[in-house]
Design a protein around this motif. Structure first.
Motif, short mmCIF file in Angstrom:
data_model
loop_
_atom_site.label_atom_id
_atom_site.label_comp_id
_atom_site.label_asym_id
_atom_site.label_seq_id
_atom_site.Cartn_x
_atom_site.Cartn_y
_atom_site.Cartn_z
N SER A 193 0.75 -1.23 -0.12
CA SER A 193 -0.04 0.15 -0.24
C SER A 193 1.06 1.38 0.03
CB SER A 193 -1.07 0.01 1.05
OG SER A 193 -1.79 -1.15 1.08
N ALA A 194 2.08 1.23 0.79
CA ALA A 194 2.96 2.28 0.71
C ALA A 194 3.67 2.55 -0.32
CB ALA A 194 3.85 2.21 1.93
N SER A 195 3.52 1.72 -1.25
CA SER A 195 4.28 1.81 -2.62
C SER A 195 3.33 2.50 -3.69
CB SER A 195 4.82 0.52 -3.27
OG SER A 195 3.55 -0.39 -3.40
N LEU A 196 2.23 2.48 -3.63
CA LEU A 196 0.95 2.93 -4.55
C LEU A 196 1.15 4.38 -4.45
CD1 LEU A 196 -1.63 0.46 -3.93
CD2 LEU A 196 0.22 0.27 -5.64
N THR A 197 0.98 5.14 -5.67
CA THR A 197 0.85 6.51 -5.61
C THR A 197 -0.54 6.91 -6.34
OG1 THR A 197 1.65 6.47 -8.07
CG2 THR A 197 3.05 6.90 -6.10
N GLU A 198 -1.30 5.78 -6.73
CA GLU A 198 -2.48 6.24 -7.52
C GLU A 198 -3.47 5.02 -7.14
OE1 GLU A 198 -3.44 8.73 -8.69
OE2 GLU A 198 -1.84 9.77 -8.92
N ASP A 199 -4.94 5.12 -6.83
CA ASP A 199 -5.57 4.12 -6.64
C ASP A 199 -6.53 3.80 -7.83
OD1 ASP A 199 -7.66 2.28 -5.71
OD2 ASP A 199 -9.16 3.84 -5.11
N ARG A 200 -5.96 2.65 -8.58
CA ARG A 200 -6.61 2.11 -9.65
C ARG A 200 -7.24 0.78 -9.52
NH1 ARG A 200 -1.46 4.41 -11.61
NH2 ARG A 200 -1.93 6.26 -12.99
N GLY A 201 -7.84 0.67 -8.35
CA GLY A 201 -8.55 -0.82 -8.09
C GLY A 201 -7.43 -1.64 -7.49
N GLN A 202 -6.48 -1.34 -7.16
CA GLN A 202 -5.42 -2.67 -6.72
C GLN A 202 -5.96 -3.13 -5.43
OE1 GLN A 202 -4.58 0.70 -7.40
NE2 GLN A 202 -2.68 0.88 -8.01
N PHE A 203 -6.51 -2.34 -4.44
CA PHE A 203 -7.16 -2.83 -3.10
C PHE A 203 -8.36 -3.93 -3.40
CE2 PHE A 203 -5.30 1.28 -1.49
CZ PHE A 203 -3.94 0.59 -0.94
N ALA A 204 -9.01 -3.39 -4.38
CA ALA A 204 -10.19 -4.25 -4.84
C ALA A 204 -9.49 -5.59 -5.41
CB ALA A 204 -11.12 -3.74 -5.79
N LEU A 205 -8.66 -5.50 -6.20
CA LEU A 205 -8.10 -6.85 -6.61
C LEU A 205 -7.30 -7.76 -5.53
CD1 LEU A 205 -6.21 -5.41 -9.92
CD2 LEU A 205 -8.30 -6.80 -9.53
N VAL A 206 -6.82 -6.91 -4.64
CA VAL A 206 -6.22 -7.54 -3.47
C VAL A 206 -7.24 -8.47 -2.57
CG1 VAL A 206 -5.29 -7.34 -1.20
CG2 VAL A 206 -4.08 -6.10 -3.06
#
Length: 289
Positions: A193-206
């Motif tokens: 999470s700390a490495s992400l700079t934009e929310d492109r649905g990565q957490f939903a994929l997780v």
């Protein structure tokens, strides 16, 4: 304002003072900085505290009704009162649900709140100017999540004990196991999470492709031997499976070889340490820009 009057600039969290003659001195920040971050997170929790409390009490009750009254009755009717590994289905599944509760807290606190602290409400930048180090910020977040996991796990354990799913005398040891399991999953997730700079649905994929399969295929609801061999690798790399196996040992004395218990604990500790160290490294790199 005269030059002799004390000036105070308040930091982003309670206990995090930037430059205050009456507030914490740099030496205080060096000693207690991680706890200031944890305190800030606990105070932030007030904003959704009602939901947290309702979930902490409601989820185990609903699961115990679903598995203890519903599914367990069907399993018992077909396989008898000692259906799985010589114990009832409810006794078998309760430690897994406890560990899954730790995973759930980790998924909540180590995803969007981490991105928010860097991007949408950059409190981590303010904390770093306090001055608090990247390591203190990460340590404080881990302390906060561990506290929340502890409360959730204790409530979960109390309710499962009331349902007779877990013996109180030994079952309480499953609480620290659940906390370790949640942190073993959460620390690498925090680093991601700390490495992400934009929310492109990565957490939903997780959630969809990591958390859900891990919950279903980690020997939680049924023994791992019921899975096809080509699917069992999911459990082998899952912190939930490793934590559940240890929790079952301390809860009702599941028959697991001592060397395998050591392997389970080692996997959890390695995941926690590596994820923690990576989170510190990524956080330091982002805040030093």
């Amino acid at each position: 304002m005269s030059v002799d009057e004390p000036t105070t600039e308040t930091g982003v969290g309670a206990g995090v003072a930037v430059r205050s003659r009456n507030g914490p001195r740099p030496s205080s920040s060096a000693r207690w900085g991680s706890w200031y971050v944890a305190e800030h997170s606990l105070r932030r929790l007030k904003g959704y505290g009602g939901t947290v409390v309702a979930t902490a009490f409601g989820t185990p009750v609903l699961y115990m009704i679903a598995f203890g009254v519903g599914l367990a009755s069907l399993v018992t009717a077909h396989l008898g009162p000692h259906a799985i590994n010589g114990v009832s289905y409810l006794t078998f599944v309760a430690p897994a649900l406890l560990c899954a509760a730790g995973i759930t807290v980790a998924a909540e606190e180590f995803t969007y709140p981490i991105m928010m602290g860097f991007k949408w409400n950059p409190v981590f930048v303010g904390m770093n100017s306090a001055p608090l180090s990247a390591r203190q910020i990460v340590n404080g977040l881990v302390i906060f999540v561990a506290i929340r996991m502890s409360v959730t796990a204790l409530i979960y354990f109390a309710i499962t004990s009331l349902f007779g799913a877990v013996p109180f005398s030994s079952g309480w040891l499953s609480v620290p196991v659940a906390i370790l399991t949640g942190l073993a999953f959460g620390a690498p997730l925090m680093a991601f999470s700390a490495s992400l700079t934009e929310d492109r649905g990565q957490f939903a994929l997780v959630m969809r492709f990591v958390v859900v399969p891990m919950t279903l295929f980690s020997g939680t609801m049924f023994p791992l031997t019921q899975l096809p061999e080509w699917l069992r690798w999911i459990a082998w790399i899952s912190p939930l499976w490793h934590g559940t196996e240890v929790a079952r040992v301390v809860s009702y004395g599941a028959d697991v070889a001592p060397w395998l218990i050591a392997v389970h604990l080692a996997v959890l500790v390695v995941l926690l340490v590596l994820g923690w160290a990576l989170a510190v490294r990524i956080t330091r790199k982002r805040l030093d820009k």
